[in-house]
Motif scaffolding. Structure first.
Motif, PDB file in Angstrom:
ATOM      1  N   PRO A  13      32.265  -3.521 -15.127  1.00 56.09           N
ATOM      2  CA  PRO A  13      32.066  -4.967 -14.994  1.00 56.09           C
ATOM      3  C   PRO A  13      30.654  -5.419 -15.378  1.00 56.09           C
ATOM      4  CG  PRO A  13      33.208  -4.110 -13.064  1.00 56.09           C
ATOM      5  CD  PRO A  13      32.777  -2.925 -13.874  1.00 56.09           C
ATOM      6  N   ASP A  14      29.660  -4.527 -15.238  1.00 60.87           N
ATOM      7  CA  ASP A  14      28.295  -4.879 -15.625  1.00 60.87           C
ATOM      8  C   ASP A  14      28.208  -5.182 -17.120  1.00 60.87           C
ATOM      9  OD1 ASP A  14      27.905  -4.139 -13.037  1.00 60.87           O
ATOM     10  OD2 ASP A  14      26.598  -2.420 -13.456  1.00 60.87           O
ATOM     11  N   PHE A  15      29.205  -4.690 -17.867  1.00 62.78           N
ATOM     12  CA  PHE A  15      29.226  -4.905 -19.323  1.00 62.78           C
ATOM     13  C   PHE A  15      30.396  -5.815 -19.721  1.00 62.78           C
ATOM     14  CE2 PHE A  15      27.059  -0.997 -18.394  1.00 62.78           C
ATOM     15  CZ  PHE A  15      25.982  -0.963 -19.268  1.00 62.78           C
ATOM     16  N   ASP A  16      30.936  -6.529 -18.729  1.00 64.03           N
ATOM     17  CA  ASP A  16      32.114  -7.373 -18.952  1.00 64.03           C
ATOM     18  C   ASP A  16      33.276  -6.595 -19.548  1.00 64.03           C
ATOM     19  OD1 ASP A  16      31.090  -9.781 -17.939  1.00 64.03           O
ATOM     20  OD2 ASP A  16      29.909 -10.041 -19.783  1.00 64.03           O
ATOM     21  N   GLU A  17      33.437  -5.385 -19.070  1.00 62.36           N
ATOM     22  CA  GLU A  17      34.520  -4.537 -19.574  1.00 62.36           C
ATOM     23  C   GLU A  17      35.419  -4.110 -18.416  1.00 62.36           C
ATOM     24  OE1 GLU A  17      35.082  -3.497 -22.685  1.00 62.36           O
ATOM     25  OE2 GLU A  17      33.186  -3.699 -23.774  1.00 62.36           O
ATOM     26  N   THR A  18      36.584  -3.567 -18.785  1.00 58.29           N
ATOM     27  CA  THR A  18      37.468  -2.951 -17.802  1.00 58.29           C
ATOM     28  C   THR A  18      37.548  -1.478 -18.179  1.00 58.29           C
ATOM     29  OG1 THR A  18      38.725  -4.987 -17.705  1.00 58.29           O
ATOM     30  CG2 THR A  18      39.763  -3.037 -16.779  1.00 58.29           C
ATOM     31  N   CYS A  19      37.391  -0.589 -17.197  1.00 56.24           N
ATOM     32  CA  CYS A  19      37.376   0.830 -17.529  1.00 56.24           C
ATOM     33  C   CYS A  19      38.789   1.375 -17.706  1.00 56.24           C
ATOM     34  CB  CYS A  19      36.609   1.623 -16.476  1.00 56.24           C
ATOM     35  SG  CYS A  19      37.480   1.769 -14.910  1.00 56.24           S
ATOM     36  N   THR A  20      38.885   2.474 -18.437  1.00 60.29           N
ATOM     37  CA  THR A  20      40.163   3.164 -18.619  1.00 60.29           C
ATOM     38  C   THR A  20      39.947   4.637 -18.259  1.00 60.29           C
ATOM     39  OG1 THR A  20      39.527   3.177 -20.967  1.00 60.29           O
ATOM     40  CG2 THR A  20      41.307   1.714 -20.347  1.00 60.29           C
ATOM     41  N   PRO A  21      40.030   4.954 -16.950  1.00 62.83           N
ATOM     42  CA  PRO A  21      39.700   6.312 -16.504  1.00 62.83           C
ATOM     43  C   PRO A  21      40.693   7.357 -17.006  1.00 62.83           C
ATOM     44  CG  PRO A  21      39.917   4.772 -14.632  1.00 62.83           C
ATOM     45  CD  PRO A  21      40.425   4.073 -15.844  1.00 62.83           C
ATOM     46  N   ASP A  22      40.175   8.507 -17.406  1.00 59.19           N
ATOM     47  CA  ASP A  22      41.000   9.667 -17.760  1.00 59.19           C
ATOM     48  C   ASP A  22      41.553  10.325 -16.513  1.00 59.19           C
ATOM     49  OD1 ASP A  22      40.941   9.670 -20.440  1.00 59.19           O
ATOM     50  OD2 ASP A  22      39.650  11.428 -20.677  1.00 59.19           O
ATOM     51  N   THR A  23      40.716  10.383 -15.490  1.00 61.08           N
ATOM     52  CA  THR A  23      41.151  10.970 -14.222  1.00 61.08           C
ATOM     53  C   THR A  23      40.771   9.990 -13.125  1.00 61.08           C
ATOM     54  OG1 THR A  23      39.044  12.090 -13.985  1.00 61.08           O
ATOM     55  CG2 THR A  23      40.834  13.383 -14.941  1.00 61.08           C
ATOM     56  N   GLY A  24      41.512  10.054 -12.026  1.00 61.26           N
ATOM     57  CA  GLY A  24      41.264   9.112 -10.952  1.00 61.26           C
ATOM     58  C   GLY A  24      41.731   7.726 -11.349  1.00 61.26           C
ATOM     59  N   PHE A  25      41.209   6.714 -10.685  1.00 60.80           N
ATOM     60  CA  PHE A  25      41.653   5.344 -10.952  1.00 60.80           C
ATOM     61  C   PHE A  25      40.559   4.372 -10.533  1.00 60.80           C
ATOM     62  CE2 PHE A  25      42.964   6.723  -6.777  1.00 60.80           C
ATOM     63  CZ  PHE A  25      42.728   5.647  -5.948  1.00 60.80           C
ATOM     64  N   CYS A  26      40.776   3.103 -10.849  1.00 61.57           N
ATOM     65  CA  CYS A  26      39.796   2.088 -10.498  1.00 61.57           C
ATOM     66  C   CYS A  26      40.542   0.977  -9.773  1.00 61.57           C
ATOM     67  CB  CYS A  26      39.128   1.562 -11.762  1.00 61.57           C
ATOM     68  SG  CYS A  26      37.600   0.667 -11.438  1.00 61.57           S
TER      69      CYS A  26
ATOM     70  N   GLY B 135      39.841  -2.593  -7.304  1.00 56.42           N
ATOM     71  CA  GLY B 135      38.931  -3.530  -6.649  1.00 56.42           C
ATOM     72  C   GLY B 135      37.474  -3.277  -7.007  1.00 56.42           C
ATOM     73  N   GLY B 136      37.213  -2.915  -8.260  1.00 57.81           N
ATOM     74  CA  GLY B 136      35.829  -2.700  -8.679  1.00 57.81           C
ATOM     75  C   GLY B 136      35.252  -1.361  -8.260  1.00 57.81           C
ATOM     76  N   GLU B 137      36.083  -0.523  -7.616  1.00 55.44           N
ATOM     77  CA  GLU B 137      35.617   0.796  -7.200  1.00 55.44           C
ATOM     78  C   GLU B 137      36.308   1.859  -8.033  1.00 55.44           C
ATOM     79  OE1 GLU B 137      33.359   1.413  -4.931  1.00 55.44           O
ATOM     80  OE2 GLU B 137      33.287  -0.410  -3.711  1.00 55.44           O
ATOM     81  N   ARG B 138      35.503   2.728  -8.585  1.00 53.02           N
ATOM     82  CA  ARG B 138      36.059   3.849  -9.320  1.00 53.02           C
ATOM     83  C   ARG B 138      36.331   4.972  -8.322  1.00 53.02           C
ATOM     84  NH1 ARG B 138      35.584   4.810 -15.087  1.00 53.02           N
ATOM     85  NH2 ARG B 138      36.327   6.923 -15.327  1.00 53.02           N
ATOM     86  N   PHE B 139      37.548   5.498  -8.331  1.00 49.26           N
ATOM     87  CA  PHE B 139      37.912   6.612  -7.456  1.00 49.26           C
ATOM     88  C   PHE B 139      37.859   7.897  -8.291  1.00 49.26           C
ATOM     89  CE2 PHE B 139      39.376   4.815  -3.374  1.00 49.26           C
ATOM     90  CZ  PHE B 139      39.301   3.468  -3.675  1.00 49.26           C
ATOM     91  N   VAL B 140      36.816   8.684  -8.046  1.00 47.46           N
ATOM     92  CA  VAL B 140      36.560   9.879  -8.857  1.00 47.46           C
ATOM     93  C   VAL B 140      37.110  11.116  -8.128  1.00 47.46           C
ATOM     94  CG1 VAL B 140      34.758  11.213 -10.017  1.00 47.46           C
ATOM     95  CG2 VAL B 140      34.439   8.753  -9.619  1.00 47.46           C
ATOM     96  N   PRO B 141      37.936  11.930  -8.819  1.00 48.32           N
ATOM     97  CA  PRO B 141      38.525  13.092  -8.154  1.00 48.32           C
ATOM     98  C   PRO B 141      37.483  14.111  -7.729  1.00 48.32           C
ATOM     99  CG  PRO B 141      39.496  12.748 -10.339  1.00 48.32           C
ATOM    100  CD  PRO B 141      38.354  11.807 -10.220  1.00 48.32           C
ATOM    101  N   THR B 142      37.723  14.700  -6.589  1.00 48.93           N
ATOM    102  CA  THR B 142      36.895  15.790  -6.111  1.00 48.93           C
ATOM    103  C   THR B 142      37.824  16.734  -5.352  1.00 48.93           C
ATOM    104  OG1 THR B 142      34.907  16.357  -4.882  1.00 48.93           O
ATOM    105  CG2 THR B 142      36.262  14.635  -3.963  1.00 48.93           C
ATOM    106  N   LYS B 143      37.392  17.966  -5.146  1.00 46.53           N
ATOM    107  CA  LYS B 143      38.276  18.906  -4.458  1.00 46.53           C
ATOM    108  C   LYS B 143      37.993  18.944  -2.973  1.00 46.53           C
ATOM    109  CE  LYS B 143      39.937  22.124  -7.814  1.00 46.53           C
ATOM    110  NZ  LYS B 143      39.321  23.032  -8.793  1.00 46.53           N
ATOM    111  N   LEU B 144      39.072  18.925  -2.218  1.00 51.25           N
ATOM    112  CA  LEU B 144      38.959  19.018  -0.777  1.00 51.25           C
ATOM    113  C   LEU B 144      39.673  20.297  -0.340  1.00 51.25           C
ATOM    114  CD1 LEU B 144      37.817  17.163   1.470  1.00 51.25           C
ATOM    115  CD2 LEU B 144      40.127  16.289   1.793  1.00 51.25           C
ATOM    116  N   VAL B 145      39.043  21.056   0.553  1.00 49.25           N
ATOM    117  CA  VAL B 145      39.637  22.313   1.013  1.00 49.25           C
ATOM    118  C   VAL B 145      39.800  22.266   2.526  1.00 49.25           C
ATOM    119  CG1 VAL B 145      39.450  24.825   0.910  1.00 49.25           C
ATOM    120  CG2 VAL B 145      38.236  23.433  -0.771  1.00 49.25           C
ATOM    121  N   ASP B 146      41.005  22.538   2.976  1.00 47.74           N
ATOM    122  CA  ASP B 146      41.279  22.614   4.414  1.00 47.74           C
ATOM    123  C   ASP B 146      41.020  24.060   4.818  1.00 47.74           C
ATOM    124  OD1 ASP B 146      42.380  22.699   6.959  1.00 47.74           O
ATOM    125  OD2 ASP B 146      44.272  21.735   6.390  1.00 47.74           O
TER     126      ASP B 146
END
Ligand code: GDP
Ligand code: MG
Length: 397
Positions: A53-66, A68-79
């Motif tokens: 949005p800082d560049f008046d653009e909409t992102c197209t994530p390869d992984t994760g999703f966007c 409400g203006g928040e990019r959700f970046v994948p990370t690994k969680l281990v139980d």
């Protein structure tokens, strides 16, 4: 490289519930020790305020999703199951536990703040969560002491031909902890110890092990079951106790997160993970509505369920990382018009060159300089990047 966040804690504190909520995977849960036999690795997300949005653009994530203006970046969680008193001696799932633990870059120590489980994870009442905090730290420290002592034996045996530097033997023995001889030497000197283990007593060895543990296993405490009044009272006490100032304690209700994620999936509510609010959008029974309103009260008071907070605090604050987006100084999209396909999580002090090598050794080798897309200025290979920087790498190829 994806960072791994390990969920640790004694049985029945809510690790699997939190893990499931964060990853929406199906792992058995229940108030029984060792329900989770194998380590469960899943994909969770950390939020980064999207730079598009800082560049008046909409992102197209390869992984994760966007959302409400928040990019959700994948990370690994281990139980990481199997923490019981004596785990460092192989009790419970001792060795499995320790090797899983070794793979985690940062820990979320899940603690049952309601006091309704004892140190073994059996039902009780009025258990003080302070004991759990202390017990994990001691268990880890003991394990580090054991490995440290093996390193000292190695040094004394003297047939490794390293010119007799203690830090070299220790680094080899403690290699799996993600430390190295320079760091070990630095810690030894910072503790005012001699570079000679024969001059160390038991307390010195413990202090050294503890300091190395703190550096190599950063952690946050997830104060779980905060939807209960008992947990809230304990949280109040511990958050105001100067003895726990060194710890970051995040209030969490894994239950609330799980309920909201499930309701969102069922189309009953509209909920974005990490938010302190949600809307009821589907048909609900009176009973469901009452349940959701109870959750609403909680997330309003604590500004969310705390699950995202705990994971993000661990990764960004305790481990120390930052997020960087790819861009173009002239145009944001790549040759296929895709915008900010990636969002890389890098160590806190990463430079342009580190980013280049993180992507590919050829990119690192061929890096000339980079462009800061916000200012349009050229930046050097040694330039330290900042959180949410948008950069274009300029290479020889
Ligand atoms: N009240 C409350 N109970 C929880 C919460 N999270 C987990 N529990 C309960 O605690 C028990 C143990 O949970 P589980 O995830 O299996 O714990 P684990 O042994 O640490 O993996 C189960 O009965 C869960 O329903 C929470 O946020 N609030
Ligand atoms: Mg479990």
């Amino acid at each position: 490289m994806t960072y791994k966040i390990g969920l640790v804690g004694k049985p029945s504190v809510g690790k699997s519930t939190l893990f499931n909520a964060a990853t929406m995977n199906d792992v058995p849960e229940g108030a029984y020790p060792f329900t989770t036999i194998d380590p469960s690795v899943g994909e969770a997300y950390v939020r980064v305020e999207c730079a598009a949005p800082d560049f008046d653009e909409t992102c197209t994530p390869d992984t994760g999703f966007c959302e409400g203006g928040e990019r959700f970046v994948p990370t690994k969680l281990v139980d990481v199951a199997g923490l019981v008193p004596g785990a460092h001696e192989g009790k419970g799932l001792g060795n499995q536990f320790l090797s899983d633990l070794n793979e985690a870059d940062v820990l979320v120590h899940v603690v049952d703040f309601s006091g309704e489980t004892d140190l073994e994870g059996e039902p009780t009442e009025g258990h003080d969560p302070r004991e759990d905090i202390g017990f994990l730290e001691e268990e880890l420290d003991q394990w580090y002491v054991d490995v440290l002592e093996k390193g000292i034996e190695r040094y004394r045996s003297g047939y490794h031909g390293n010119e007799g530097d203690i830090e070299v033997d220790l680094a080899e023995q403690m290699n799996a902890f993600g430390t190295n001889k320079d760091e070990i030497k630095q810690v030894i000197l910072a503790l005012d110890l001699e570079l000679d283990p024969d001059a160390w007593d038991g307390d010195d060895r413990e202090a050294l092990a503890r300091e190395l543990r703190k550096r190599t296993k950063p952690m946050v405490v997830a104060a779980n079951k905060m939807d209960t009044p008992e947990a809230q009272a304990n949280f109040e006490d511990i958050a105001n106790d100067p003895e726990y100032e060194h710890l970051t304690v995040v209030p969490v209700s894994a239950h609330a997160e799980k309920a909201l994620k499930s309701a969102n999936e069922a189309g009953v509510v509209d909920y974005t993970p990490g938010e302190g609010a949600f809307d009821i959008v589907g048909d609900v029974s009176d009973e469901q509505e009452a349940g959701l309103e109870q959750i609403r009260e909680f997330v309003t008071e604590f500004d969310g369920t705390g699950v995202q907070d705990a994971i993000e605090t661990a990764l960004f604050d305790e481990l120390g990382t930052k997020a960087v987006f790819p861009g173009g100084a002239d145009a944001m999209g790549d040759d296929q018009g895709r915008v900010m396909r990636d969002c890389w999580i890098l160590p806190e002090d990463a430079t342009t060159e580190d980013l280049a090598y993180h992507l590919h050794s050829d990119i690192g080798d061929g890096l000339l300089h980079a462009m800061d897309c916000r200012s349009g200025r050229q930046i050097s290979t040694r330039h330290e990047l900042e959180h949410r920087d948008v950069v274009e790498l300029v290479t020889t190829s």
